[in-house]
Design a protein around this motif. Structure first.
Motif, PDB file in Angstrom:
ATOM      1  N   VAL A   1     -35.200  21.154 -35.888  1.00 42.14           N
ATOM      2  CA  VAL A   1     -35.752  22.496 -36.106  1.00 42.14           C
ATOM      3  C   VAL A   1     -35.286  23.373 -34.951  1.00 42.14           C
ATOM      4  O   VAL A   1     -35.418  22.974 -33.787  1.00 42.14           O
ATOM      5  CB  VAL A   1     -37.293  22.457 -36.149  1.00 42.14           C
ATOM      6  CG1 VAL A   1     -37.849  23.841 -36.445  1.00 42.14           C
ATOM      7  CG2 VAL A   1     -37.775  21.482 -37.188  1.00 42.14           C
ATOM      8  N   TYR A   2     -34.758  24.534 -35.254  1.00 39.03           N
ATOM      9  CA  TYR A   2     -34.145  25.324 -34.191  1.00 39.03           C
ATOM     10  C   TYR A   2     -34.277  26.816 -34.464  1.00 39.03           C
ATOM     11  O   TYR A   2     -34.605  27.244 -35.564  1.00 39.03           O
ATOM     12  CB  TYR A   2     -32.658  24.959 -34.060  1.00 39.03           C
ATOM     13  CG  TYR A   2     -31.864  25.230 -35.307  1.00 39.03           C
ATOM     14  CD1 TYR A   2     -31.874  24.316 -36.353  1.00 39.03           C
ATOM     15  CD2 TYR A   2     -31.147  26.409 -35.472  1.00 39.03           C
ATOM     16  CE1 TYR A   2     -31.174  24.564 -37.507  1.00 39.03           C
ATOM     17  CE2 TYR A   2     -30.437  26.667 -36.634  1.00 39.03           C
ATOM     18  CZ  TYR A   2     -30.454  25.733 -37.650  1.00 39.03           C
ATOM     19  OH  TYR A   2     -29.777  25.984 -38.812  1.00 39.03           O
ATOM     20  N   GLY A   3     -33.978  27.560 -33.446  1.00 42.21           N
ATOM     21  CA  GLY A   3     -33.986  29.014 -33.588  1.00 42.21           C
ATOM     22  C   GLY A   3     -33.561  29.647 -32.281  1.00 42.21           C
ATOM     23  O   GLY A   3     -33.561  28.992 -31.232  1.00 42.21           O
ATOM     24  N   GLY A   4     -33.187  30.904 -32.363  1.00 43.31           N
ATOM     25  CA  GLY A   4     -32.819  31.582 -31.129  1.00 43.31           C
ATOM     26  C   GLY A   4     -32.109  32.897 -31.372  1.00 43.31           C
ATOM     27  O   GLY A   4     -31.713  33.204 -32.486  1.00 43.31           O
ATOM     28  N   PRO A   5     -31.960  33.671 -30.309  1.00 44.94           N
ATOM     29  CA  PRO A   5     -31.319  34.980 -30.443  1.00 44.94           C
ATOM     30  C   PRO A   5     -29.801  34.875 -30.422  1.00 44.94           C
ATOM     31  O   PRO A   5     -29.243  33.886 -29.947  1.00 44.94           O
ATOM     32  CB  PRO A   5     -31.812  35.720 -29.202  1.00 44.94           C
ATOM     33  CG  PRO A   5     -32.015  34.631 -28.206  1.00 44.94           C
ATOM     34  CD  PRO A   5     -32.422  33.410 -28.956  1.00 44.94           C
ATOM     35  N   SER A   6     -29.171  35.894 -30.939  1.00 49.74           N
ATOM     36  CA  SER A   6     -27.709  35.934 -30.933  1.00 49.74           C
ATOM     37  C   SER A   6     -27.242  37.333 -30.571  1.00 49.74           C
ATOM     38  O   SER A   6     -27.943  38.314 -30.811  1.00 49.74           O
ATOM     39  CB  SER A   6     -27.153  35.602 -32.314  1.00 49.74           C
ATOM     40  OG  SER A   6     -27.580  34.358 -32.748  1.00 49.74           O
ATOM     41  N   PHE A   7     -26.070  37.382 -30.011  1.00 49.53           N
ATOM     42  CA  PHE A   7     -25.402  38.670 -29.853  1.00 49.53           C
ATOM     43  C   PHE A   7     -24.654  38.940 -31.144  1.00 49.53           C
ATOM     44  O   PHE A   7     -23.993  38.055 -31.673  1.00 49.53           O
ATOM     45  CB  PHE A   7     -24.425  38.642 -28.687  1.00 49.53           C
ATOM     46  CG  PHE A   7     -25.096  38.457 -27.367  1.00 49.53           C
ATOM     47  CD1 PHE A   7     -25.856  39.477 -26.808  1.00 49.53           C
ATOM     48  CD2 PHE A   7     -24.987  37.263 -26.689  1.00 49.53           C
ATOM     49  CE1 PHE A   7     -26.490  39.290 -25.599  1.00 49.53           C
ATOM     50  CE2 PHE A   7     -25.616  37.073 -25.483  1.00 49.53           C
ATOM     51  CZ  PHE A   7     -26.378  38.087 -24.932  1.00 49.53           C
TER      52      PHE A   7
ATOM     53  N   SER B   1     -19.891  38.770 -36.878  1.00 50.27           N
ATOM     54  CA  SER B   1     -19.911  37.437 -36.290  1.00 50.27           C
ATOM     55  C   SER B   1     -21.006  37.446 -35.227  1.00 50.27           C
ATOM     56  O   SER B   1     -21.388  38.502 -34.722  1.00 50.27           O
ATOM     57  CB  SER B   1     -18.555  37.066 -35.695  1.00 50.27           C
ATOM     58  OG  SER B   1     -18.120  38.062 -34.816  1.00 50.27           O
ATOM     59  N   THR B   2     -21.516  36.297 -34.913  1.00 50.23           N
ATOM     60  CA  THR B   2     -22.603  36.224 -33.929  1.00 50.23           C
ATOM     61  C   THR B   2     -22.316  35.147 -32.898  1.00 50.23           C
ATOM     62  O   THR B   2     -21.684  34.135 -33.198  1.00 50.23           O
ATOM     63  CB  THR B   2     -23.956  35.886 -34.586  1.00 50.23           C
ATOM     64  OG1 THR B   2     -23.845  34.626 -35.236  1.00 50.23           O
ATOM     65  CG2 THR B   2     -24.368  36.935 -35.595  1.00 50.23           C
ATOM     66  N   MET B   3     -22.782  35.409 -31.711  1.00 54.48           N
ATOM     67  CA  MET B   3     -22.676  34.411 -30.637  1.00 54.48           C
ATOM     68  C   MET B   3     -24.088  34.220 -30.106  1.00 54.48           C
ATOM     69  O   MET B   3     -24.672  35.159 -29.563  1.00 54.48           O
ATOM     70  CB  MET B   3     -21.741  34.935 -29.545  1.00 54.48           C
ATOM     71  CG  MET B   3     -21.666  34.055 -28.324  1.00 54.48           C
ATOM     72  SD  MET B   3     -20.896  32.471 -28.650  1.00 54.48           S
ATOM     73  CE  MET B   3     -19.205  32.871 -28.342  1.00 54.48           C
ATOM     74  N   GLY B   4     -24.627  33.052 -30.289  1.00 57.23           N
ATOM     75  CA  GLY B   4     -26.031  32.882 -29.939  1.00 57.23           C
ATOM     76  C   GLY B   4     -26.315  31.640 -29.119  1.00 57.23           C
ATOM     77  O   GLY B   4     -25.470  30.745 -28.985  1.00 57.23           O
ATOM     78  N   LEU B   5     -27.491  31.622 -28.574  1.00 56.13           N
ATOM     79  CA  LEU B   5     -27.958  30.449 -27.841  1.00 56.13           C
ATOM     80  C   LEU B   5     -29.208  29.959 -28.561  1.00 56.13           C
ATOM     81  O   LEU B   5     -30.250  30.613 -28.529  1.00 56.13           O
ATOM     82  CB  LEU B   5     -28.285  30.822 -26.392  1.00 56.13           C
ATOM     83  CG  LEU B   5     -28.637  29.649 -25.493  1.00 56.13           C
ATOM     84  CD1 LEU B   5     -27.481  28.671 -25.379  1.00 56.13           C
ATOM     85  CD2 LEU B   5     -29.014  30.145 -24.107  1.00 56.13           C
ATOM     86  N   LEU B   6     -29.077  28.828 -29.189  1.00 60.00           N
ATOM     87  CA  LEU B   6     -30.183  28.317 -29.992  1.00 60.00           C
ATOM     88  C   LEU B   6     -30.900  27.203 -29.235  1.00 60.00           C
ATOM     89  O   LEU B   6     -30.275  26.431 -28.507  1.00 60.00           O
ATOM     90  CB  LEU B   6     -29.669  27.772 -31.330  1.00 60.00           C
ATOM     91  CG  LEU B   6     -28.787  28.720 -32.147  1.00 60.00           C
ATOM     92  CD1 LEU B   6     -28.257  28.021 -33.383  1.00 60.00           C
ATOM     93  CD2 LEU B   6     -29.570  29.954 -32.541  1.00 60.00           C
ATOM     94  N   ALA B   7     -32.181  27.143 -29.421  1.00 62.54           N
ATOM     95  CA  ALA B   7     -32.968  26.055 -28.830  1.00 62.54           C
ATOM     96  C   ALA B   7     -33.657  25.322 -29.976  1.00 62.54           C
ATOM     97  O   ALA B   7     -34.055  25.938 -30.962  1.00 62.54           O
ATOM     98  CB  ALA B   7     -34.008  26.623 -27.878  1.00 62.54           C
ATOM     99  N   GLY B   8     -33.755  24.038 -29.848  1.00 63.38           N
ATOM    100  CA  GLY B   8     -34.362  23.293 -30.944  1.00 63.38           C
ATOM    101  C   GLY B   8     -34.929  21.965 -30.499  1.00 63.38           C
ATOM    102  O   GLY B   8     -34.746  21.543 -29.351  1.00 63.38           O
ATOM    103  N   ILE B   9     -35.615  21.363 -31.413  1.00 55.93           N
ATOM    104  CA  ILE B   9     -36.166  20.038 -31.138  1.00 55.93           C
ATOM    105  C   ILE B   9     -35.818  19.123 -32.301  1.00 55.93           C
ATOM    106  O   ILE B   9     -35.885  19.519 -33.460  1.00 55.93           O
ATOM    107  CB  ILE B   9     -37.687  20.103 -30.868  1.00 55.93           C
ATOM    108  CG1 ILE B   9     -38.221  18.736 -30.478  1.00 55.93           C
ATOM    109  CG2 ILE B   9     -38.452  20.667 -32.045  1.00 55.93           C
ATOM    110  CD1 ILE B   9     -39.581  18.792 -29.803  1.00 55.93           C
TER     111      ILE B   9
ATOM    112  N   LEU C   1     -30.253  22.501 -26.472  1.00 59.58           N
ATOM    113  CA  LEU C   1     -29.850  23.867 -26.173  1.00 59.58           C
ATOM    114  C   LEU C   1     -28.403  23.992 -26.644  1.00 59.58           C
ATOM    115  O   LEU C   1     -27.529  23.277 -26.153  1.00 59.58           O
ATOM    116  CB  LEU C   1     -29.955  24.124 -24.670  1.00 59.58           C
ATOM    117  CG  LEU C   1     -30.101  25.563 -24.230  1.00 59.58           C
ATOM    118  CD1 LEU C   1     -31.335  26.197 -24.858  1.00 59.58           C
ATOM    119  CD2 LEU C   1     -30.187  25.643 -22.724  1.00 59.58           C
ATOM    120  N   THR C   2     -28.180  24.874 -27.614  1.00 58.72           N
ATOM    121  CA  THR C   2     -26.858  24.876 -28.244  1.00 58.72           C
ATOM    122  C   THR C   2     -26.282  26.281 -28.359  1.00 58.72           C
ATOM    123  O   THR C   2     -26.766  27.086 -29.136  1.00 58.72           O
ATOM    124  CB  THR C   2     -26.949  24.278 -29.668  1.00 58.72           C
ATOM    125  OG1 THR C   2     -27.892  25.029 -30.407  1.00 58.72           O
ATOM    126  CG2 THR C   2     -27.353  22.842 -29.651  1.00 58.72           C
TER     127      THR C   2
END
Lengths: 473, 188
Positions: free
Chosen positions: A246-252, A461-469, A438-439
């Motif tokens: 399960v993951y989520g996070g912001p992106s540019f 296109s998006t460049m993001g840093l996702l965090a998940g477990i 952390l991806t």
């Protein structure tokens, strides 16, 4: 009366006035909106549930105090077991004189006499141990009762017994186990299969050098208990092919507007000047299957939301005529004034500062292939992905080529097509079955989201840093 | 050919979230509510979007509709007006607060109004500047008083009065202008 007449007349004319609109078109628009909202609600609920599940699982693992079941007889202290051999750890036994219990679930399978080559140190009792076995339901109960009839049992130097009687490999495995050091049990040895633990106990009996009690303990009865010992987990290599991530996070958000038609470049400039990218985010849940060679595949569902701000100023002229206005004042020689009335045309300019927040929402099915390499509790992964769009919606307004804001989703495709992604990741195993990730991830849509007839192409296109477990099953 | 149902059956079906009856409701009331939306938001494009939102809101809230408290048409009209105001607020179109405009300046030309048909009148009202149009609609057509309008739009009561006066002046002058054009055409 005149004013009242106007009010009443306008009301009479307009209150029930109807303007024709195609109900079929309206109904299809309503259905589309309802569908989009249902999707959003469903995904939000799913994500919330998964998050709740994850947090619940994590919390239960850490704070499971009241519901924990001692995995060893309660008087024997508590311990933690993993369900893999070579990973048995136990809490120190606080009271070596405590009564020993064998629970009914632990089926005693054999009792046999073993003659060991003992030396003097074994018979030297530092202090007596009263070891009783009770609460058992085994057919061998009587034999055990006979064994426990020994009232005074010498204390064993268990380490010596280990050295003398066990294979070297066994000794290495369990020499650090506190049970072996401070109790009259030699060791807990997993000799059988994955579903049960064979336990051997050595009891000194009068007339015999040693008796070995062997019983097994079904793994299902073994429960983790972290309440008394925090660091008793095993983090070795384990075979859990299936997991949930399960993951989520912001992106540019990297937006690209383009056109190949010269005459559309003015409109392109207008769009670029009025739109600001705000942020975007991705969230989802994926099931993962990992092979022993480190390769894995993942698939699930993912929501991607892009937010932008449309800002522009609209000048609108409204012209009306004021009648009977003083347009001239004539002052004659006697000083008298004469006002000349007439119509005055007034142009009123309304300035509208528009700030509109646009949302682009994607629901994708991500399919990922990757490779993971683990060292101790750290893991490193790299993967490529294909994101198949199943739903795309636009909510907001855009400028038309004539410079007017318009809310018209028909400018956009109803399916955004596919996207590709490249993702790296660092993971840390916080629990035997849970790993935080952390991806950084790059994702690019493969085609514009506008319809072909639209004057410009709108690509993202998006460049993001996702965090998940990740939870292993 | 689609079967038509009476309004009570449609309401009952909508309360059961039956899509068939929801569609029937759209067919039955879309023209009325679309006209309401045009009056408030000014353009057909925006009105189309708002009327869709209004129907979605109506479908959600219809379980709370109590026929003893009022007519169904009044109820859906109220919801639609609220959606229009929400839409205007979302577009950051605020009602201008005019407090220094002298009242008693209005004059009406009843002949000019009488000659207009409904569509022309709607167009004239829709062309009123945004802030004035809201107050005009709420006051003249919906019948709210200035205190209520002030609360709905977040403006002072006196501003509501001033905006209404101004709206009427503009409306009157637009009508006169139309009348003159018409006379000129007739002369030719």
């Amino acid at each position: 009366m005149g004013e009242n007449y106007m009010n009443q007349h306008v009301k009479d004319m307009l209150y029930d006035h109807q303007v024709a609109i195609d109900p079929e078109m309206l109904w299809s628009g309503i259905q589309q909106k309802q569908k989009q909202r249902a999707w959003t609600l469903w995904l939000g609920t799913l994500f919330g549930l998964l998050l709740l599940l994850g947090v619940g699982y994590y919390s239960a693992s850490i704070f499971n105090v009241q519901n924990s079941i001692p995995i060893l007889p309660e008087n024997y202290g508590t311990a933690a077991f993993s369900d893999h051999k070579d990973e048995v750890y136990s809490k120190d036994q606080d009271d070596v004189n405590a009564e020993m219990k064998i629970t009914p679930e632990e089926q005693i399978i054999s009792i046999e006499n073993k003659v060991f080559k003992t030396n003097e140190s074994l018979k030297t009792a530092d202090k007596p141990i009263k070891s009783k076995i009770k609460s058992h339901t085994s057919p061998l109960a009587e034999d055990l009762t006979a064994l426990q009839s020994q009232k005074e049992l010498p204390t064993l130097n268990t380490k010596s017994i280990l050295n003398n009687t066990r294979a070297k490999t066994v000794e290495n495995k369990f020499i650090d186990s506190p049970i072996g050091e401070e109790s009259n049990k030699l060791s807990y040895t997993d000799k059988l299969s994955i579903d049960q633990l064979l336990i051997e106990e050595f009891l000194p009996i009068d007339g015999l050098d040693m008796a070995m009690l062997v019983y097994n303990r079904p793994y299902k009865k073994l429960k983790r208990n972290r309440s008394n010992r925090q660091n008793c987990y095993a983090f070795g290599k384990q075979r859990h092919p299936w997991s949930l991530y399960v993951y989520g996070g912001p992106s540019f958000l990297l937006k690209n507007l383009s056109t190949k038609v010269e005459q559309d470049k003015t409109y392109l400039s207008q769009r670029e000047a009025t739109e600001n990218v705000l942020e975007s985010w991705r969230a989802g849940a994926q099931f993962k299957y990992k092979w022993e060679n480190g390769f894995y595949v993942k698939a699930g569902i993912e929501m991607n939301r892009l937010n932008e701000q449309l800002t522009f100023t609209n000048m609108r002229d409204s012209m009306y005529v004021l009648t009977d206005q003083v347009i001239r004042i004539i002052i004659d020689s006697a000083g008298d004034t004469t006002e000349v009335l007439g119509d005055v045309t007034v142009t009123e300019t309304t300035t509208e500062d528009w700030v509109i927040y646009n949302k682009y929402q994607f629901v994708n099915i991500p399919l990922h292939v990757g490779y993971i390499k683990s060292k101790n509790r750290w893991s490193f992964a790299g993967e490529v992905g294909l994101h198949i769009n199943v739903s795309f919606s636009f909510d907001g307004q855009l400028l038309t080529p004539t410079g007017q804001p318009i809310q018209d989703p028909s400018y956009f495709k109803t399916n955004a097509g596919s996207a590709i992604s490249l993702t790296g990741g660092v993971g840390y195993q916080v629990l035997p079955r849970a790993r935080l990730w952390l991806t950084p991830s790059y994702m690019k849509l493969l085609r514009p989201i506008n319809i072909d007839a639209y004057p410009i192409d709108q690509e993202y296109s998006t460049m993001g840093l996702l965090a998940g477990i990740e939870f292993k099953f | 050919m689609n079967k038509t149902y009476d309004i009570q059956r449609i309401i009952k079906g909508c309360k059961e979230q039956d899509a068939l009856f929801q569609k029937q409701m759209v067919v039955k009331f879309s023209n009325l509510l679309f006209a309401v939306c045009i009056r408030y938001v000014g353009t057909r494009e925006h009105a189309q979007d708002v009327v869709q939102e209004a129907f979605i809101r109506i479908f959600k809230a219809i379980k709370n509709f109590d026929p003893e408290k009022g007519r169904f048409e009044s109820w859906i009209r109220k919801i639609t007006v609220n959606e229009c105001l929400k839409h205007l607020d979302k577009r950051k179109i605020k009602t201008l607060e005019l407090t220094d405009y002298a009242e008693g300046h209005e004059r009406t030309n009843n002949q000019a109004i009488s000659k207009l048909n409904k569509d022309d009148l709607l167009e004239v009202v829709a062309q009123l500047p945004d802030g004035y149009r809201q107050v005009f609609n709420l006051s003249v057509i919906e019948g709210y008083n200035h205190k209520e309008i002030g609360e709905m739009l977040g403006i002072k009561e006196v501003s509501s009065r001033s905006n209404l006066s101004r709206a009427k002046v503009i409306l009157r002058d637009k009508l006169l202008s139309l009348q003159k054009q018409e006379s000129w055409v007739k002369t030719i």
